[in-house]
Design a protein around this motif. Structure first.
Motif, PDB file in Angstrom:
ATOM      1  N   GLU A 401      11.128  -6.263 -13.926  1.00 12.51           N
ATOM      2  CA  GLU A 401      10.124  -5.803 -14.885  1.00 12.51           C
ATOM      3  C   GLU A 401       9.709  -4.398 -14.467  1.00 12.51           C
ATOM      4  OE1 GLU A 401       5.502  -6.780 -16.075  1.00 12.51           O
ATOM      5  OE2 GLU A 401       6.819  -8.480 -15.655  1.00 12.51           O
ATOM      6  N   ALA A 402       9.740  -3.466 -15.403  1.00 10.52           N
ATOM      7  CA  ALA A 402       9.418  -2.060 -15.098  1.00 10.52           C
ATOM      8  C   ALA A 402       8.017  -1.727 -15.592  1.00 10.52           C
ATOM      9  CB  ALA A 402      10.435  -1.139 -15.758  1.00 10.52           C
ATOM     10  N   ILE A 403       7.207  -1.174 -14.702  1.00 12.17           N
ATOM     11  CA  ILE A 403       5.821  -0.816 -15.024  1.00 12.17           C
ATOM     12  C   ILE A 403       5.629   0.680 -14.770  1.00 12.17           C
ATOM     13  CG2 ILE A 403       3.384  -1.183 -14.396  1.00 12.17           C
ATOM     14  CD1 ILE A 403       4.243  -4.015 -13.442  1.00 12.17           C
ATOM     15  N   ILE A 404       5.023   1.376 -15.727  1.00 12.69           N
ATOM     16  CA  ILE A 404       4.741   2.812 -15.561  1.00 12.69           C
ATOM     17  C   ILE A 404       3.238   3.011 -15.384  1.00 12.69           C
ATOM     18  CG2 ILE A 404       4.560   5.004 -16.843  1.00 12.69           C
ATOM     19  CD1 ILE A 404       7.322   4.549 -17.926  1.00 12.69           C
ATOM     20  N   ILE A 405       2.864   3.891 -14.440  1.00 11.47           N
ATOM     21  CA  ILE A 405       1.489   4.404 -14.372  1.00 11.47           C
ATOM     22  C   ILE A 405       1.585   5.903 -14.615  1.00 11.47           C
ATOM     23  CG2 ILE A 405      -0.647   4.563 -13.028  1.00 11.47           C
ATOM     24  CD1 ILE A 405       0.425   2.383 -11.168  1.00 11.47           C
ATOM     25  N   THR A 428      -4.162   8.707  -8.570  1.00  9.21           N
ATOM     26  CA  THR A 428      -4.815   8.861  -7.267  1.00  9.21           C
ATOM     27  C   THR A 428      -4.553   7.588  -6.467  1.00  9.21           C
ATOM     28  OG1 THR A 428      -6.896   7.804  -7.852  1.00  9.21           O
ATOM     29  CG2 THR A 428      -6.676  10.126  -8.432  1.00  9.21           C
ATOM     30  N   PRO A 429      -4.669   7.648  -5.127  1.00  6.05           N
ATOM     31  CA  PRO A 429      -4.449   6.428  -4.333  1.00  6.05           C
ATOM     32  C   PRO A 429      -5.298   5.246  -4.831  1.00  6.05           C
ATOM     33  CG  PRO A 429      -4.568   8.324  -2.883  1.00  6.05           C
ATOM     34  CD  PRO A 429      -4.876   8.833  -4.264  1.00  6.05           C
ATOM     35  N   GLU A 430      -6.571   5.504  -5.133  1.00  5.21           N
ATOM     36  CA  GLU A 430      -7.445   4.404  -5.582  1.00  5.21           C
ATOM     37  C   GLU A 430      -6.963   3.784  -6.887  1.00  5.21           C
ATOM     38  OE1 GLU A 430     -11.889   3.634  -7.468  1.00  5.21           O
ATOM     39  OE2 GLU A 430     -11.531   5.523  -6.404  1.00  5.21           O
ATOM     40  N   ASP A 431      -6.710   4.625  -7.885  1.00  3.96           N
ATOM     41  CA  ASP A 431      -6.345   4.109  -9.207  1.00  3.96           C
ATOM     42  C   ASP A 431      -4.985   3.422  -9.190  1.00  3.96           C
ATOM     43  OD1 ASP A 431      -8.610   5.159 -11.017  1.00  3.96           O
ATOM     44  OD2 ASP A 431      -8.019   6.941  -9.917  1.00  3.96           O
ATOM     45  N   VAL A 432      -4.041   3.989  -8.430  1.00  3.35           N
ATOM     46  CA  VAL A 432      -2.705   3.382  -8.323  1.00  3.35           C
ATOM     47  C   VAL A 432      -2.783   2.059  -7.570  1.00  3.35           C
ATOM     48  CG1 VAL A 432      -0.413   3.670  -7.274  1.00  3.35           C
ATOM     49  CG2 VAL A 432      -1.432   5.552  -8.572  1.00  3.35           C
ATOM     50  N   MET A 433      -3.539   2.037  -6.470  1.00  3.93           N
ATOM     51  CA  MET A 433      -3.625   0.813  -5.659  1.00  3.93           C
ATOM     52  C   MET A 433      -4.326  -0.327  -6.399  1.00  3.93           C
ATOM     53  SD  MET A 433      -1.789   1.198  -3.095  1.00  3.93           S
ATOM     54  CE  MET A 433      -2.185  -0.398  -2.374  1.00  3.93           C
ATOM     55  N   VAL A 435      -3.820  -1.038  -9.494  1.00  2.00           N
ATOM     56  CA  VAL A 435      -2.725  -1.651 -10.252  1.00  2.00           C
ATOM     57  C   VAL A 435      -1.785  -2.413  -9.311  1.00  2.00           C
ATOM     58  CG1 VAL A 435      -0.759  -1.216 -11.789  1.00  2.00           C
ATOM     59  CG2 VAL A 435      -2.845   0.143 -12.038  1.00  2.00           C
ATOM     60  N   VAL A 436      -1.470  -1.798  -8.156  1.00  2.63           N
ATOM     61  CA  VAL A 436      -0.563  -2.425  -7.181  1.00  2.63           C
ATOM     62  C   VAL A 436      -1.144  -3.756  -6.688  1.00  2.63           C
ATOM     63  CG1 VAL A 436       0.458  -2.168  -4.874  1.00  2.63           C
ATOM     64  CG2 VAL A 436       0.475  -0.243  -6.472  1.00  2.63           C
ATOM     65  N   ASP A 437      -2.446  -3.763  -6.376  1.00  4.28           N
ATOM     66  CA  ASP A 437      -3.099  -4.998  -5.907  1.00  4.28           C
ATOM     67  C   ASP A 437      -3.012  -6.096  -6.960  1.00  4.28           C
ATOM     68  OD1 ASP A 437      -3.756  -3.768  -3.553  1.00  4.28           O
ATOM     69  OD2 ASP A 437      -5.838  -3.331  -4.097  1.00  4.28           O
ATOM     70  N   TYR A 438      -3.111  -5.697  -8.230  1.00  2.00           N
ATOM     71  CA  TYR A 438      -3.079  -6.696  -9.314  1.00  2.00           C
ATOM     72  C   TYR A 438      -1.655  -7.173  -9.601  1.00  2.00           C
ATOM     73  CZ  TYR A 438      -3.658  -8.822 -13.916  1.00  2.00           C
ATOM     74  OH  TYR A 438      -3.639  -9.697 -14.976  1.00  2.00           O
ATOM     75  N   GLU A 439      -0.703  -6.244  -9.678  1.00  2.00           N
ATOM     76  CA  GLU A 439       0.659  -6.592 -10.098  1.00  2.00           C
ATOM     77  C   GLU A 439       1.552  -7.099  -8.956  1.00  2.00           C
ATOM     78  OE1 GLU A 439       1.949  -6.928 -12.997  1.00  2.00           O
ATOM     79  OE2 GLU A 439       0.620  -5.844 -14.360  1.00  2.00           O
ATOM     80  N   GLN A 440       1.242  -6.698  -7.703  1.00  2.56           N
ATOM     81  CA  GLN A 440       2.044  -7.099  -6.542  1.00  2.56           C
ATOM     82  C   GLN A 440       3.549  -6.831  -6.752  1.00  2.56           C
ATOM     83  OE1 GLN A 440       0.757  -8.475  -3.495  1.00  2.56           O
ATOM     84  NE2 GLN A 440      -1.109  -7.663  -4.414  1.00  2.56           N
ATOM     85  N   PRO A 441       3.938  -5.562  -6.919  1.00  3.93           N
ATOM     86  CA  PRO A 441       5.350  -5.256  -7.186  1.00  3.93           C
ATOM     87  C   PRO A 441       6.212  -5.397  -5.935  1.00  3.93           C
ATOM     88  CG  PRO A 441       4.124  -3.228  -6.896  1.00  3.93           C
ATOM     89  CD  PRO A 441       3.109  -4.349  -6.836  1.00  3.93           C
ATOM     90  N   GLU A 442       7.531  -5.466  -6.159  1.00  4.25           N
ATOM     91  CA  GLU A 442       8.484  -5.461  -5.034  1.00  4.25           C
ATOM     92  C   GLU A 442       8.514  -4.080  -4.382  1.00  4.25           C
ATOM     93  OE1 GLU A 442      10.425  -8.339  -4.209  1.00  4.25           O
ATOM     94  OE2 GLU A 442       8.845  -9.061  -5.547  1.00  4.25           O
ATOM     95  N   GLY A 443       8.333  -3.047  -5.205  1.00  3.72           N
ATOM     96  CA  GLY A 443       8.384  -1.681  -4.686  1.00  3.72           C
ATOM     97  C   GLY A 443       7.851  -0.694  -5.702  1.00  3.72           C
TER      98      GLY A 443
END
Length: 451
Positions: A401-405, A428-433, A435-443
């Protein structure tokens, strides 16, 4: 021209530039409100308004160099209907089939208005209106050009003849190249100087303004530019006597020093509503300073769009300390869906907010996040976004699944049909993280192309 002397100077240059040695002189509408509508018409004369937008800067600054807000906020019902009806009449009279951008100058006190220009094509404003409303103007215009009608087309599960309505706020900020040309004048006029733009989506005006500021990637994370700390109040007011690329930061600094909204309106001709919104941000700064480590104040500041890094600065803490405090008190953003046709259909287009319900649906698929390149800088070619889009296509082909920010409304990557999911957020690190915390991507692919 503000006086006869300027008229002579501009006139002489105009005569030199004119191949037929003629000059057209028109009444100046500088200082009027600048209002735009994106309208759409098909061959059977079905006509709809997709998005109304209001420039924060008055007429006199090119709309591409202006901060623009949607929906239109400061007009009364009479003036809003009058201009909207006028835009519809104009596109019908011109028999434009497809999208069309109509720009008006409205007198700040009376209902007198002038038509500035009509763009019967997909313009930069159309891209902004598309991303602000979630309505794909270019795609629908292309199909109308092929002979289809609005009621035959579908957008997000609804007929394309349905008018979008926004239940959130959008602010577009221009990205200027003056950081690369420090000796060049940053005065603005009717010739465009911005190379790109960013957009912030929020559940209130303050939130979307602060998100846009963070998205600019000019080294600021708030409506505070340290350049102005050394200016005297008199110098700041003189600086704002002309339209400037960083005028909004000078406005914020004057509000910090107690200048009234009334006086700032007289200097800048910016509508009171926008000046009051900036004052709310300044008032929250003061509240934060006098309520260090207060959980309720922290939540209120986050709802207004304040960044952890700026709260940390006001509280003399490090950014991770504010972030940890937020997490301890369960102050986390939700991700709200951009759904302007209200069909009940899921649209994978989201923005973060500290109010409302989370509507971002998570799948069990393995996910990869791609960070877009943000605003267009000078010297960039199409590769800055082309690379992002092709990365997403490759990720999807490989079964992820591909996600864009990303935060640039002018790009293909911020069309919500490009990836499986789009988060329209500052990079920014805060705004990106968040999303990362919520989606838990592989990379995460942090950068492809861009600068």
């Amino acid at each position: 021209a503000n006086n006869e002397e300027e008229l002579m100077e501009i006139g002489v240059n105009a005569f030199k530039a004119s191949p037929v040695h003629e000059v057209l002189i028109e009444k100046s509408v500088q200082g009027y409100k600048e209002i735009e509508f994106e309208v759409m018409r098909d061959s059977e004369d079905h006509t709809i308004t997709i998005c109304g937008m209001e420039n924060v800067d008055p007429v006199g600054v090119h709309t591409g160099d202006s901060i623009v807000v949607a929906p239109i906020l400061s007009l009364n019902d009479h003036d809003l209907k009058m201009l909207n009806d006028s835009a519809i009449r104009i596109i019908r009279e011109l028999k434009v089939e497809g999208g069309c951008n109509v720009q008006f100058a409205l007198h700040p006190e009376t209902s007198e208005y002038f038509l500035i220009e009509v763009n019967p094509r997909v313009s930069r404003s159309s891209a902004l209106a598309s991303k602000a409303s979630g309505y794909p103007i270019a795609r629908v215009s292309a199909k109308i050009a092929l002979g289809m009608t609005l009621d035959e087309l579908e957008v997000a599960g609804a007929t394309a003849a349905k008018e979008p309505s926004l239940d959130y706020y959008v602010a577009k900020f221009p990205r200027f190249p003056f950081d690369k040309f420090p000796t060049t004048s940053n005065e603005l006029g009717t010739q465009m100087k911005a190379t790109g733009e960013v957009m912030g989506i929020g559940s209130n005006l303050e939130e979307c303004i602060l998100k846009s500021v963070r998205s600019l990637e000019t080294g600021v994370n708030h409506l505070h530019d340290k350049k102005f700390d050394s200016f005297s109040t008199k110098e700041l007011k003189e600086y704002l006597g002309k339209f400037r690329s960083d005028g909004i930061f000078a406005v914020a600094e004057l509000l910090r020093r107690g200048t009234s909204v009334k006086e700032l309106h007289e200097i800048t001709m910016i509508t009171d509503l926008f000046l009051q919104s900036i004052r709310k941000i300044i008032d929250m700064e003061k509240t934060l300073k006098t309520n260090v480590n207060d959980r309720k104040v922290l939540r209120a500041a986050k709802e207004m769009g304040f960044s952890d890094v700026y709260i940390a600065k006001l509280w003399n803490l490090d950014e991770p300390e504010v972030s940890d405090m937020r997490k301890r008190h369960n102050i986390a953003p939700v991700f709200r869906m951009v759904d302007t046709l209200h069909t009940g259909k899921y649209i994978p287009y989201h923005y973060s907010s500290y109010t409302g319900e989370n509507t971002s649906l998570k799948t069990d698929k393995k996910k990869i996040i791609v960070l877009g390149a943000g605003p267009i800088r000078i010297g960039q070619g199409v590769e800055f976004d082309y690379s992002t889009v092709h990365a997403v296509q490759t990720i999807r082909k490989m079964g992820y699944e591909a996600i864009i920010i990303n935060n640039n409304p002018e790009t293909v990557s911020t069309d919500y049909t490009t990836a499986d999911k789009l988060y329209f957020e500052p990079l920014t690190p805060e705004d990106v993280m968040n999303v990362v915390d919520y989606e838990q991507p592989e990379g995460i692919i942090a950068s492809l192309g861009g600068q």
